[in-house]
Design a protein around this motif. Structure first.
Motif, PDB file in Angstrom:
ATOM      1  N   LEU A   1       6.224   4.744  -0.393  1.00 61.57           N
ATOM      2  CA  LEU A   1       6.963   5.921  -0.842  1.00 61.57           C
ATOM      3  C   LEU A   1       6.167   7.198  -0.562  1.00 61.57           C
TER       4      LEU A   1
ATOM      5  N   LYS B   1       7.950   9.457  -4.952  1.00 60.97           N
ATOM      6  CA  LYS B   1       7.264   8.995  -6.163  1.00 60.97           C
ATOM      7  C   LYS B   1       7.576   9.917  -7.338  1.00 60.97           C
ATOM      8  N   ARG B   2       7.611  11.229  -7.083  1.00 62.39           N
ATOM      9  CA  ARG B   2       7.929  12.189  -8.135  1.00 62.39           C
ATOM     10  C   ARG B   2       9.335  11.933  -8.691  1.00 62.39           C
TER      11      ARG B   2
ATOM     12  N   LYS C   1      10.953   9.124  -8.667  1.00 60.18           N
ATOM     13  CA  LYS C   1      10.952   7.861  -9.411  1.00 60.18           C
ATOM     14  C   LYS C   1      10.386   8.050 -10.820  1.00 60.18           C
TER      15      LYS C   1
ATOM     16  N   GLY D   1       5.643   2.612 -13.972  1.00 58.82           N
ATOM     17  CA  GLY D   1       5.701   3.059 -12.588  1.00 58.82           C
ATOM     18  C   GLY D   1       5.990   1.956 -11.585  1.00 58.82           C
TER      19      GLY D   1
ATOM     20  N   VAL E   1       6.370   2.636  -7.862  1.00 54.46           N
ATOM     21  CA  VAL E   1       5.198   3.506  -7.800  1.00 54.46           C
ATOM     22  C   VAL E   1       4.008   2.732  -8.357  1.00 54.46           C
TER      23      VAL E   1
ATOM     24  N   SER F   1      -1.450   5.386  -8.619  1.00 60.29           N
ATOM     25  CA  SER F   1      -1.026   6.730  -8.184  1.00 60.29           C
ATOM     26  C   SER F   1      -0.197   7.452  -9.240  1.00 60.29           C
ATOM     27  N   VAL F   2       0.123   6.794 -10.332  1.00 61.87           N
ATOM     28  CA  VAL F   2       0.975   7.396 -11.355  1.00 61.87           C
ATOM     29  C   VAL F   2       0.335   8.653 -11.936  1.00 61.87           C
TER      30      VAL F   2
ATOM     31  N   VAL G   1       0.690  11.636  -9.624  1.00 60.86           N
ATOM     32  CA  VAL G   1       2.093  12.044  -9.504  1.00 60.86           C
ATOM     33  C   VAL G   1       2.527  12.794 -10.759  1.00 60.86           C
TER      34      VAL G   1
END
Length: 233
Positions: A14, A19-20, A22, A43, A48, A52-53, A56
């Motif tokens: 993604l 990701k944002r 989601k 996430g 996600v 990386s959560v 983001v």
């Protein structure tokens, strides 16, 4: 039998924007408050990865799409669809205001450009005037370069050089006097080392010809200029 490697399609990761979206969907679906560790668990369910959560969520906070607040020792995050809508409307309003300002400035610049063009229309007189201006600029630069060649004859520079020579002359004689004083002191205090001292003086360049500098005659700028004009050496 496993399919050839080229036939196996690798799932595309993604993008940050995806990701944002989601993570925002997690907030919108629940309309609840979350701890970061809870978002890191939710996430992956949206595609996600947990690692990386945090980044983001922080990017959403930076853009005012997600709010956060510290309650006690914990930091909670939340976002409601209405909040996002208000934020987007605020951003749109600012962008629209900037656009209108840019359009106004553009119109002003066009008017200024048109005003400056007045009297500068192409004509034979304008071309002639520009050619004359270029000739004058070239002549000015030539004269400027020529004047630079005579900078050494500038009265102010000549007087400054004369003053520097006088200062150097006084300083040289002062050191000469110091050397004579030192020689006299050595002779008085070390008479038994007269020969060694003389050898040392010779090695240092202090010979019998060593003496004070004579006062130089004052030379005027006019006399120097006359000699140059007459071609005297």
């Amino acid at each position: 039998m496993a399919p050839p490697h080229s036939a196996v399609s690798k799932k595309r990761g993604l993008s940050l924007e995806e990701k944002r979206e989601k993570i925002l969907q997690i907030f919108y679906d629940s309309q609840d408050f979350f701890l970061l560790k809870e978002l890191e668990k939710s996430g992956p369910k949206k595609g996600v990865i947990s690692q990386s959560v945090k980044d983001v969520v922080q990017s959403l906070v930076d853009d005012d799409l997600v709010s956060k607040d510290k309650i006690g020792t914990s930091v909670y995050f939340w976002s409601l669809p209405s909040c996002a809508g208000n934020q987007l409307r605020s951003v749109y309003s600012k962008l629209d205001s900037d656009l209108q300002s840019s359009k106004k400035r553009h119109a002003e610049l066009i008017d200024q450009c048109d005003e400056l063009k007045k009297g500068r229309e192409e004509s034979d007189e304008r071309e002639t005037a520009l050619a004359e201006l270029k000739t004058i600029e070239m002549k000015y630069n030539e004269l400027k370069d020529e004047m630079g060649k005579y900078a050494d004859n500038d009265p102010a520079a000549f007087q400054a050089m004369k003053k520097a020579i006088e200062v150097a002359h006084v300083a040289a004689n002062r050191w000469t006097d110091n050397i004579f004083t030192l020689r006299q002191w050595c002779s008085n205090n070390f008479p038994q080392a007269k020969e060694q001292l003389e050898n040392m003086y010779q090695e240092a360049g202090i010979t019998d010809e060593f003496d004070y500098l004579e006062v130089l005659p004052v030379i005027s700028l006019d006399s120097v200029t006359d000699q140059v004009l007459e071609g005297d050496p």
